[in-house]
Design a protein around this motif. Structure first.
Motif, PDB file in Angstrom:
ATOM      1  N   THR A 119       0.834  -1.207   0.000  1.00 42.23           N
ATOM      2  CA  THR A 119       0.000   0.000   0.000  1.00 42.23           C
ATOM      3  C   THR A 119       0.866   1.253   0.000  1.00 42.23           C
ATOM      4  O   THR A 119       0.610   2.192  -0.759  1.00 42.23           O
ATOM      5  CB  THR A 119      -0.951   0.005   1.204  1.00 42.23           C
ATOM      6  OG1 THR A 119      -1.745  -1.187   1.160  1.00 42.23           O
ATOM      7  CG2 THR A 119      -1.868   1.215   1.190  1.00 42.23           C
ATOM      8  N   GLN A 120       1.907   1.274   0.814  1.00 44.44           N
ATOM      9  CA  GLN A 120       2.807   2.432   0.846  1.00 44.44           C
ATOM     10  C   GLN A 120       3.501   2.612  -0.502  1.00 44.44           C
ATOM     11  O   GLN A 120       3.668   3.737  -0.981  1.00 44.44           O
ATOM     12  CB  GLN A 120       3.837   2.265   1.955  1.00 44.44           C
ATOM     13  CG  GLN A 120       3.249   2.376   3.344  1.00 44.44           C
ATOM     14  CD  GLN A 120       4.231   1.933   4.423  1.00 44.44           C
ATOM     15  OE1 GLN A 120       5.015   1.000   4.217  1.00 44.44           O
ATOM     16  NE2 GLN A 120       4.172   2.595   5.564  1.00 44.44           N
ATOM     17  N   VAL A 147      -5.025   7.831  -4.053  1.00 40.79           N
ATOM     18  CA  VAL A 147      -4.209   8.024  -2.854  1.00 40.79           C
ATOM     19  C   VAL A 147      -5.097   8.051  -1.613  1.00 40.79           C
ATOM     20  O   VAL A 147      -4.778   7.420  -0.602  1.00 40.79           O
ATOM     21  CB  VAL A 147      -3.360   9.315  -2.950  1.00 40.79           C
ATOM     22  CG1 VAL A 147      -2.722   9.658  -1.620  1.00 40.79           C
ATOM     23  CG2 VAL A 147      -2.288   9.172  -4.023  1.00 40.79           C
ATOM     24  N   GLU A 148      -6.225   8.744  -1.695  1.00 47.30           N
ATOM     25  CA  GLU A 148      -7.150   8.798  -0.556  1.00 47.30           C
ATOM     26  C   GLU A 148      -7.645   7.401  -0.182  1.00 47.30           C
ATOM     27  O   GLU A 148      -7.706   7.045   0.990  1.00 47.30           O
ATOM     28  CB  GLU A 148      -8.337   9.714  -0.871  1.00 47.30           C
ATOM     29  CG  GLU A 148      -7.969  11.182  -0.898  1.00 47.30           C
ATOM     30  CD  GLU A 148      -9.105  12.060  -1.394  1.00 47.30           C
ATOM     31  OE1 GLU A 148     -10.246  11.556  -1.541  1.00 47.30           O
ATOM     32  OE2 GLU A 148      -8.856  13.244  -1.654  1.00 47.30           O
ATOM     33  N   ASP A 156      -7.215   2.668   3.413  1.00 49.58           N
ATOM     34  CA  ASP A 156      -6.899   1.245   3.596  1.00 49.58           C
ATOM     35  C   ASP A 156      -5.765   1.072   4.594  1.00 49.58           C
ATOM     36  O   ASP A 156      -5.785   0.167   5.427  1.00 49.58           O
ATOM     37  CB  ASP A 156      -6.490   0.590   2.273  1.00 49.58           C
ATOM     38  CG  ASP A 156      -7.665   0.404   1.332  1.00 49.58           C
ATOM     39  OD1 ASP A 156      -8.822   0.569   1.762  1.00 49.58           O
ATOM     40  OD2 ASP A 156      -7.409   0.102   0.140  1.00 49.58           O
ATOM     41  N   LEU A 157      -4.791   1.956   4.517  1.00 50.49           N
ATOM     42  CA  LEU A 157      -3.634   1.890   5.412  1.00 50.49           C
ATOM     43  C   LEU A 157      -4.040   2.193   6.846  1.00 50.49           C
ATOM     44  O   LEU A 157      -3.509   1.610   7.800  1.00 50.49           O
ATOM     45  CB  LEU A 157      -2.573   2.894   4.940  1.00 50.49           C
ATOM     46  CG  LEU A 157      -1.160   2.736   5.442  1.00 50.49           C
ATOM     47  CD1 LEU A 157      -0.605   1.372   5.064  1.00 50.49           C
ATOM     48  CD2 LEU A 157      -0.279   3.818   4.852  1.00 50.49           C
ATOM     49  N   ALA A 158      -5.013   3.082   7.024  1.00 52.14           N
ATOM     50  CA  ALA A 158      -5.449   3.504   8.363  1.00 52.14           C
ATOM     51  C   ALA A 158      -6.335   2.440   9.020  1.00 52.14           C
ATOM     52  O   ALA A 158      -6.431   2.408  10.242  1.00 52.14           O
ATOM     53  CB  ALA A 158      -6.211   4.821   8.281  1.00 52.14           C
ATOM     54  N   ARG A 159      -6.968   1.602   8.196  1.00 52.42           N
ATOM     55  CA  ARG A 159      -7.829   0.560   8.744  1.00 52.42           C
ATOM     56  C   ARG A 159      -7.003  -0.520   9.435  1.00 52.42           C
ATOM     57  O   ARG A 159      -5.978  -0.928   8.892  1.00 52.42           O
ATOM     58  CB  ARG A 159      -8.612  -0.108   7.620  1.00 52.42           C
ATOM     59  CG  ARG A 159     -10.028   0.378   7.560  1.00 52.42           C
ATOM     60  CD  ARG A 159     -10.805  -0.424   6.576  1.00 52.42           C
ATOM     61  NE  ARG A 159     -10.924   0.415   5.370  1.00 52.42           N
ATOM     62  CZ  ARG A 159     -11.005  -0.034   4.151  1.00 52.42           C
ATOM     63  NH1 ARG A 159     -10.996  -1.301   3.890  1.00 52.42           N
ATOM     64  NH2 ARG A 159     -11.115   0.796   3.144  1.00 52.42           N
ATOM     65  N   PRO A 160      -7.447  -0.949  10.587  1.00 58.32           N
ATOM     66  CA  PRO A 160      -6.711  -2.031  11.254  1.00 58.32           C
ATOM     67  C   PRO A 160      -6.827  -3.319  10.436  1.00 58.32           C
ATOM     68  O   PRO A 160      -7.846  -3.565   9.797  1.00 58.32           O
ATOM     69  CB  PRO A 160      -7.402  -2.179  12.600  1.00 58.32           C
ATOM     70  CG  PRO A 160      -8.697  -1.473  12.488  1.00 58.32           C
ATOM     71  CD  PRO A 160      -8.587  -0.499  11.344  1.00 58.32           C
TER      72      PRO A 160
END
Length: 59
Positions: free
Chosen positions: A4-5, A45-46, A51-55
């Motif tokens: 993702t990054q 990007v949003e 997705d990155l912020a979701r656990p």
């Protein structure tokens, strides 16, 4: 670096390229197309950031 990054960095790089093209566009049609592409990449990007912020969910 996670996938993702990696994708976020790629999208940010693409946005930079489209901004350069937007700055050098010769016609209104080119400007519209580059603006549209920039907006699409920003949405990507949003989505990736959310997705990155979701656990992580357990499998």
């Amino acid at each position: 670096m996670s996938t993702t990054q990696f994708l976020i960095q790629g999208s940010q790089k693409i946005i930079g390229h489209y901004r350069f093209l937007l700055d050098t566009a010769k016609t209104e049609q080119e400007r519209k197309e580059f603006t549209k592409r920039i907006d699409e990449e920003k949405r990507n990007v949003e989505r990736l950031l959310s997705d990155l912020a979701r656990p992580a969910q357990a499998a």
